[in-house]
Design a protein around this motif. Structure first.
Motif, PDB file in Angstrom:
ATOM      1  N   GLU A  81       0.810  -1.214   0.000  1.00 20.00           N
ATOM      2  CA  GLU A  81       0.000   0.000   0.000  1.00 20.00           C
ATOM      3  C   GLU A  81       0.845   1.266   0.000  1.00 20.00           C
ATOM      4  N   VAL A  82       2.022   1.212   0.633  1.00 24.71           N
ATOM      5  CA  VAL A  82       2.875   2.402   0.716  1.00 24.71           C
ATOM      6  C   VAL A  82       3.307   2.864  -0.673  1.00 24.71           C
ATOM      7  N   ILE A  95      -1.559   8.777  -4.958  1.00 20.16           N
ATOM      8  CA  ILE A  95      -2.763   9.225  -4.261  1.00 20.16           C
ATOM      9  C   ILE A  95      -2.592  10.670  -3.799  1.00 20.16           C
ATOM     10  N   GLN A  96      -1.455  10.979  -3.213  1.00 18.99           N
ATOM     11  CA  GLN A  96      -1.179  12.342  -2.764  1.00 18.99           C
ATOM     12  C   GLN A  96      -1.244  13.317  -3.935  1.00 18.99           C
ATOM     13  N   ALA A  97      -0.586  12.972  -5.041  1.00 21.02           N
ATOM     14  CA  ALA A  97      -0.527  13.876  -6.198  1.00 21.02           C
ATOM     15  C   ALA A  97      -1.925  14.152  -6.739  1.00 21.02           C
ATOM     16  N   PHE A  98      -2.755  13.113  -6.804  1.00 19.36           N
ATOM     17  CA  PHE A  98      -4.102  13.284  -7.332  1.00 19.36           C
ATOM     18  C   PHE A  98      -4.928  14.182  -6.414  1.00 19.36           C
ATOM     19  N   ILE A 113      -6.078  19.951   9.297  1.00 16.29           N
ATOM     20  CA  ILE A 113      -5.385  18.676   9.105  1.00 16.29           C
ATOM     21  C   ILE A 113      -6.356  17.685   8.464  1.00 16.29           C
ATOM     22  N   PHE A 114      -5.865  16.993   7.451  1.00 12.69           N
ATOM     23  CA  PHE A 114      -6.646  16.008   6.713  1.00 12.69           C
ATOM     24  C   PHE A 114      -5.900  14.675   6.772  1.00 12.69           C
ATOM     25  N   ILE A 115      -6.533  13.657   7.376  1.00 10.43           N
ATOM     26  CA  ILE A 115      -5.883  12.352   7.584  1.00 10.43           C
ATOM     27  C   ILE A 115      -6.395  11.338   6.569  1.00 10.43           C
ATOM     28  N   LEU A 116      -5.461  10.573   5.976  1.00 10.94           N
ATOM     29  CA  LEU A 116      -5.828   9.482   5.082  1.00 10.94           C
ATOM     30  C   LEU A 116      -5.305   8.173   5.643  1.00 10.94           C
ATOM     31  N   GLU A 117      -6.203   7.212   5.762  1.00 11.68           N
ATOM     32  CA  GLU A 117      -5.802   5.847   6.080  1.00 11.68           C
ATOM     33  C   GLU A 117      -5.943   5.029   4.801  1.00 11.68           C
ATOM     34  N   VAL A 118      -4.834   4.490   4.311  1.00  6.84           N
ATOM     35  CA  VAL A 118      -4.813   3.783   3.033  1.00  6.84           C
ATOM     36  C   VAL A 118      -4.630   2.290   3.273  1.00  6.84           C
ATOM     37  N   LYS A 119      -5.528   1.496   2.721  1.00  6.12           N
ATOM     38  CA  LYS A 119      -5.481   0.042   2.878  1.00  6.12           C
ATOM     39  C   LYS A 119      -5.425  -0.624   1.509  1.00  6.12           C
ATOM     40  N   ARG A 120      -4.952  -1.867   1.506  1.00  2.00           N
ATOM     41  CA  ARG A 120      -4.982  -2.690   0.301  1.00  2.00           C
ATOM     42  C   ARG A 120      -5.525  -4.056   0.707  1.00  2.00           C
ATOM     43  N   MET A 121      -6.866  -4.134   0.800  1.00  2.00           N
ATOM     44  CA  MET A 121      -7.542  -5.315   1.333  1.00  2.00           C
ATOM     45  C   MET A 121      -8.676  -5.714   0.398  1.00  2.00           C
TER      46      MET A 121
END
Length: 200
Positions: free
Chosen positions: A9-10, A16-19, A89-97
């Protein structure tokens, strides 16, 4: 697709950030907020905020008090949006599930509540939310529009779920949660800075 299966996922963080940054800045400019800056951090919140303040003192000094009091939190990704006087502050939790569920949603909620971040997004790469989470977010709006009181002051948290398509390198919107799209997020953020500008 076999190459995609080997990615963790990393490895998706930069795209994702760029978009997101491109979408936010485009919407900010359309609303005449050209002065808003977006800074990204990966990992520990407090340490990254301190680095941002050192690297960009003119625009990030307003974060000092927040950075000093926020507890250590190890986040996937977060964004600092600021005009030099006010910040969010904007938090993103990114998963690959195969599907994300209540456990992953609860993690995002916890990070937002502990940090005080007003905005949060749970992202699953190439997959959606579990039927149970989708049902909960559709029927129980208070789990994505969270209202608390901290030191006698009302605090709001707005959260959403989206799916990242690694082929098109864009989001598929699920309409799950209070944040339905990046345009919606941009509008909410822009209003924060309109309020700040009007009261200064």
């Amino acid at each position: 697709m076999s190459g995609n299966r080997s990615r963790n996922e990393v490895s998706y963080y930069p795209e994702i950030q760029a978009f997101i940054e491109a979408q936010l800045k485009s919407n900010f400019q359309a609303k005449h907020h050209q002065t808003l800056s977006v800074y990204w951090g990966i990992g520990e919140l407090k340490t990254n905020l301190q680095k941002m303040m050192a690297a960009h003192p003119a625009t990030c000094a307003c974060v000092t008090a927040f950075a000093n009091q926020v507890p250590p939190l190890n986040l996937d990704i977060f964004a600092l949006i600021t005009d030099g006087k006010h910040f969010e502050i904007f938090i993103l939790e990114v998963k690959r599930m195969n599907s994300v569920g209540l456990k992953e949603w609860t993690q995002l909620v916890g990070y937002c509540l502990v940090s005080g971040a007003k905005y949060g997004l749970l992202v699953n790469i190439n997959q959606g939310a579990s039927p149970r989470l989708a049902h909960i977010l559709t029927t129980q709006s208070h789990l994505s529009e969270i209202h608390t009181v901290i030191d006698g002051k009302p605090q709001e948290h707005w959260l959403g779920f989206m799916q990242w398509d690694s082929v098109t390198k864009s989001f598929e919107y699920s309409n799950l949660g209070a944040i339905s799209s990046l345009s919606d997020l941009s509008c909410r953020l822009a209003r924060e800075f309109e309020y700040d500008r009007d009261t200064n």
